[in-house]
Design a protein around this motif. Structure first.
Motif, PDB file in Angstrom:
ATOM      1  N   TYR A 153      -2.887  -2.676 -45.789  1.00 62.92           N
ATOM      2  CA  TYR A 153      -2.936  -3.748 -46.854  1.00 62.92           C
ATOM      3  C   TYR A 153      -2.580  -3.469 -48.191  1.00 62.92           C
ATOM      4  CZ  TYR A 153      -6.221  -6.257 -43.748  1.00 62.92           C
ATOM      5  OH  TYR A 153      -6.706  -7.130 -42.678  1.00 62.92           O
ATOM      6  N   ALA A 154      -3.031  -2.143 -48.504  1.00 68.44           N
ATOM      7  CA  ALA A 154      -2.147  -1.757 -49.870  1.00 68.44           C
ATOM      8  C   ALA A 154      -0.830  -1.523 -49.777  1.00 68.44           C
ATOM      9  CB  ALA A 154      -2.883  -0.244 -50.346  1.00 68.44           C
ATOM     10  N   GLU A 155      -0.204  -0.984 -48.802  1.00 67.35           N
ATOM     11  CA  GLU A 155       1.332  -0.984 -48.722  1.00 67.35           C
ATOM     12  C   GLU A 155       2.137  -2.327 -48.840  1.00 67.35           C
ATOM     13  OE1 GLU A 155       1.796   3.072 -46.300  1.00 67.35           O
ATOM     14  OE2 GLU A 155       1.660   1.433 -45.337  1.00 67.35           O
ATOM     15  N   GLU A 158       1.895  -3.672 -52.222  1.00 68.38           N
ATOM     16  CA  GLU A 158       2.957  -3.036 -53.006  1.00 68.38           C
ATOM     17  C   GLU A 158       4.390  -3.508 -52.938  1.00 68.38           C
ATOM     18  OE1 GLU A 158       5.158   1.209 -53.687  1.00 68.38           O
ATOM     19  OE2 GLU A 158       3.153   1.201 -52.341  1.00 68.38           O
ATOM     20  N   VAL A 164      -4.288  -7.224 -52.839  1.00 72.03           N
ATOM     21  CA  VAL A 164      -4.938  -6.800 -51.506  1.00 72.03           C
ATOM     22  C   VAL A 164      -5.585  -7.655 -50.860  1.00 72.03           C
ATOM     23  CG1 VAL A 164      -6.415  -5.012 -50.310  1.00 72.03           C
ATOM     24  CG2 VAL A 164      -4.777  -4.217 -51.941  1.00 72.03           C
TER      25      VAL A 164
END
Length: 206
Positions: A153-155, A158, A164
């Protein structure tokens, strides 16, 4: 990774200072992944090759405005690819001269069996994209990065420049919509949709 192998962050810092060789290593490291992503979005091997080159051209052009990554450069490359794919016809025209000087990420196939396999992959990918095209674009982008590209989710946040929590909600909405598409009855003759395509897509989304 071998401790003597430079990280993406090391290579990116050198590339920002104009080191083309360091950027070339990043290209070699990530070009095939970007290429596969572009193919999944276009169902065309030849367009995917050109678009991969555009993604790296844009990455090189914007390098001074991007901080070194804490880990892999891939999330940011996916973000560039998402932008390029939104405008890919215009992007290819605008970068035509530069593309002629860029190396292709993969060699052209030479034998008939490989050509047939590539054409079959394009046909199957088009059927999947036809079903995927019924999703809202924003939900589709999150689904592709989470499921096909296996970013966390974080990637994805980004790559797309979103929170997120938004990634989670869009992914849940896309999966629910896909389940609904697979469950829909067949449309009237003349507008028949492929069950095989939807079943394949449903499997991809798990």
């Amino acid at each position: 990774m071998n401790p003597d192998t430079p990280t993406d962050a090391d290579l990116w810092r050198r590339a920002r200072d104009g080191d083309e060789r360091a950027f070339g290593v990043l290209f070699d490291r990530h070009a095939r992944t970007v290429y596969n992503h572009c193919f999944r979005r276009t169902a065309s091997w030849s367009e995917a090759e050109d678009l991969t080159s555009v993604v790296f051209l844009e990455t090189w052009r914007r390098r001074a405005r991007v901080d070194p990554p804490s880990g892999s450069l891939l999330p940011w490359l996916y973000g560039v690819a998402t932008h390029v794919l939104h405008n890919h016809r215009r992007s290819l025209r605008r970068h035509r001269d530069a593309l002629a000087r860029m190396p292709a990420p993969v060699p052209e196939p030479e034998d008939a069996d490989e050509v047939a396999a590539r054409l079959d992959a394009e046909r199957r990918m088009r059927r999947v994209l036809d079903a995927m095209g019924r999703l809202p674009r924003r939900d589709r982008e999150v689904l592709i990065l989470c499921v096909w590209e296996e970013l966390d989710y974080a990637e994805v946040a980004e790559a797309l420049g979103i929170p997120v929590g938004t990634v989670r909600s869009r992914l849940n909405r896309a999966r629910g919509r896909l389940r609904g598409l697979v469950a829909e009855p067949e449309p009237p003759t003349g507008h028949k949709r492929s069950n095989k395509s939807n079943s394949h897509l449903a499997e991809e989304s798990r």
